[in-house]
Design a protein around this motif. Structure first.
Motif, short mmCIF file in Angstrom:
data_model
loop_
_atom_site.label_atom_id
_atom_site.label_comp_id
_atom_site.label_asym_id
_atom_site.label_seq_id
_atom_site.Cartn_x
_atom_site.Cartn_y
_atom_site.Cartn_z
N PRO A 49 25.12 -7.75 -18.56
CA PRO A 49 26.59 -7.88 -18.50
C PRO A 49 27.22 -7.83 -19.90
CG PRO A 49 25.54 -10.00 -18.12
CD PRO A 49 24.43 -8.98 -18.16
N LEU A 51 31.09 -7.52 -21.83
CA LEU A 51 32.54 -7.60 -21.68
C LEU A 51 33.22 -6.69 -22.71
CD1 LEU A 51 35.11 -8.88 -20.46
CD2 LEU A 51 34.88 -10.71 -22.18
N THR A 77 32.20 -4.91 -17.91
CA THR A 77 33.38 -5.52 -17.32
C THR A 77 34.52 -5.36 -18.33
OG1 THR A 77 32.08 -7.14 -16.09
CG2 THR A 77 34.42 -7.64 -16.44
N GLU A 92 29.99 -16.15 -17.09
CA GLU A 92 29.40 -14.89 -16.65
C GLU A 92 28.14 -14.50 -17.41
OE1 GLU A 92 30.54 -13.49 -14.02
OE2 GLU A 92 32.33 -14.76 -13.85
N TYR A 94 27.79 -13.11 -20.49
CA TYR A 94 27.87 -11.81 -21.16
C TYR A 94 26.93 -11.78 -22.36
CZ TYR A 94 32.05 -10.94 -18.36
OH TYR A 94 32.92 -10.75 -17.32
#
Length: 388
Positions: A49, A51, A77, A92, A94
């Motif tokens: 992940p 961002l 994202t 999350e 990240y």
């Protein structure tokens, strides 16, 4: 020979009656081998992940985001503000935050060289490195494409534009674990840790139990009469059963698609030297500490840092000299270095002689200590030869 066979039968009966030793010696290697194999079976990380904070929200920034999203390693994202970034990372997880600045497209057009900020979450080094490399490749490719496109707009041919942008090219190639597969790298080393620990613990518990119950003096030692015979009888059942355990672990390599094309005699010699050295270590602890609980505690103190000290993941060359000296007293250090040579470098028996010598020196050292303990411990001096 009759006495030898009866003693071996006795050792197997003792083994079968000790559920703890059975679980450690047979169950633990198979269970841990399967469990750890499943953990690392993927081998390479993907969909990390990431961002992206797009402060420009322009066609150019969208193209940069598309380049990042096309990487198999990254799962992007997108947000258009930079509020509560720390909380977003906590929630999350990240692995990196990429910030595309305001007026990104306009500054590129006007040749003002805007800067994309990349912040990598290094709380975990492994995914951080993968994420950083993937971002670097994606943005580097995007950057080169913009520059080449700009040159072609001036009327320069595409081939000339590429040559003007690249003063030289760099070709990267991998050798030894070409796929950079983490499973191939780590899992065999962890199996070496398991083999070291189960043999040491099994030997320690085997001797310590008999000493706790006083059968070592009253039943066992009077029948064997000398230290060499005693160590052989105590070790041989575990060596025989250990061959089955190692064969089962060996069979897991194709199960998890881990390549294992090694020099056969080199691998056999390395495993034999490891088992012999940890056997002698286990016997030393069990003779010096005639308590199953205390012997286990001492061996766990040795086991806990052994993988870290081995140099398998963090190189010995980067450790202080006194730590290197300590690491070289642990069998696992020599075994894992030899295993790396056999598995990744295609080495043969001659190539791993330094590691075999290290293991044999450890074996010799603890064998001498064992012989001294057999001669000096009062409880063994009192043992009388068994009557015929």
């Amino acid at each position: 020979m009759h006495n030898f066979i009866e003693l071996l039968k006795r050792e197997f009966r003792l083994f079968a009656s000790n559920s703890v030793v059975m679980a450690i010696f047979i169950g633990a290697p198979l269970l841990y081998g399967l469990l750890l194999g499943a953990v690392y079976s993927k081998g390479k990380v993907d969909n990390l992940p990431v961002l992206v904070i797009d402060m420009d929200d322009s066609p150019m920034s969208h193209r940069a985001i598309d380049m990042l999203d096309e990487s198999d390693v990254l799962a992007v994202t997108v947000r258009f503000d930079n509020q509560d970034i720390n909380q977003a990372i906590i929630d999350e997880g990240y692995e990196a935050v990429v910030t595309i600045p305001y007026r990104f497209e306009a500054d590129i057009i006007q040749k003002r060289h805007p800067e994309i900020q990349v912040e990598v979450n290094t709380a975990n080094i492994l995914p951080a490195n993968y994420a950083a490399k993937a971002i670097q490749v994606a943005l580097g490719t995007f950057n080169a494409g913009i520059e080449i496109q700009s040159l072609t707009k001036t009327g320069m041919p595409l081939s000339t534009a590429k040559a003007s942008y690249e003063a030289f090219s760099v070709n990267y190639a991998r050798f030894f674990n070409k796929a950079a597969n983490y499973m191939t790298f780590l899992w065999p080393g962890v199996l070496g840790v398991i083999i070291q620990q189960v043999f040491m613990l099994a030997m320690a518990l085997s001797f310590a139990r008999e000493q706790e119950e006083n059968t070592f003096v009253t039943e066992f030692y009077p029948r064997v009469k000398n230290p060499w015979y005693a160590m052989l009888i105590k070790s041989l059942p575990f060596w025989l059963m250990g061959m089955g355990v190692i064969a089962a672990l060996w069979a897991m390599f194709p199960l998890f698609k881990v390549p294992l094309q090694v020099h056969a005699w080199g691998m056999i010699a390395l495993l034999a030297a490891l088992i012999l050295s940890v056997t002698m270590m286990g016997i030393t602890v069990s003779l010096a500490i005639p308590s199953q609980l205390k012997a286990t505690e001492v061996l766990m103190v040795i086991a806990t840092p052994s993988f870290i000290l081995s140099g398998f993941t963090w190189p010995l060359s980067q450790m202080p000299d006194w730590v290197v000296v300590l690491a070289e007293t642990i069998p696992l250090t020599h075994f894992l270095e030899g295993l790396r040579k056999l598995m990744f470098y295609g080495a043969n028996l001659v190539d791993i002689l330094p590691q075999l010598h290290g293991l044999l020196y450890i074996t010799l050292f603890f064998t001498v200590i064992n012989l001294v303990l057999f001669k000096t411990l009062p409880r063994l001096k009192k043992a009388k030869p068994a009557s015929r």
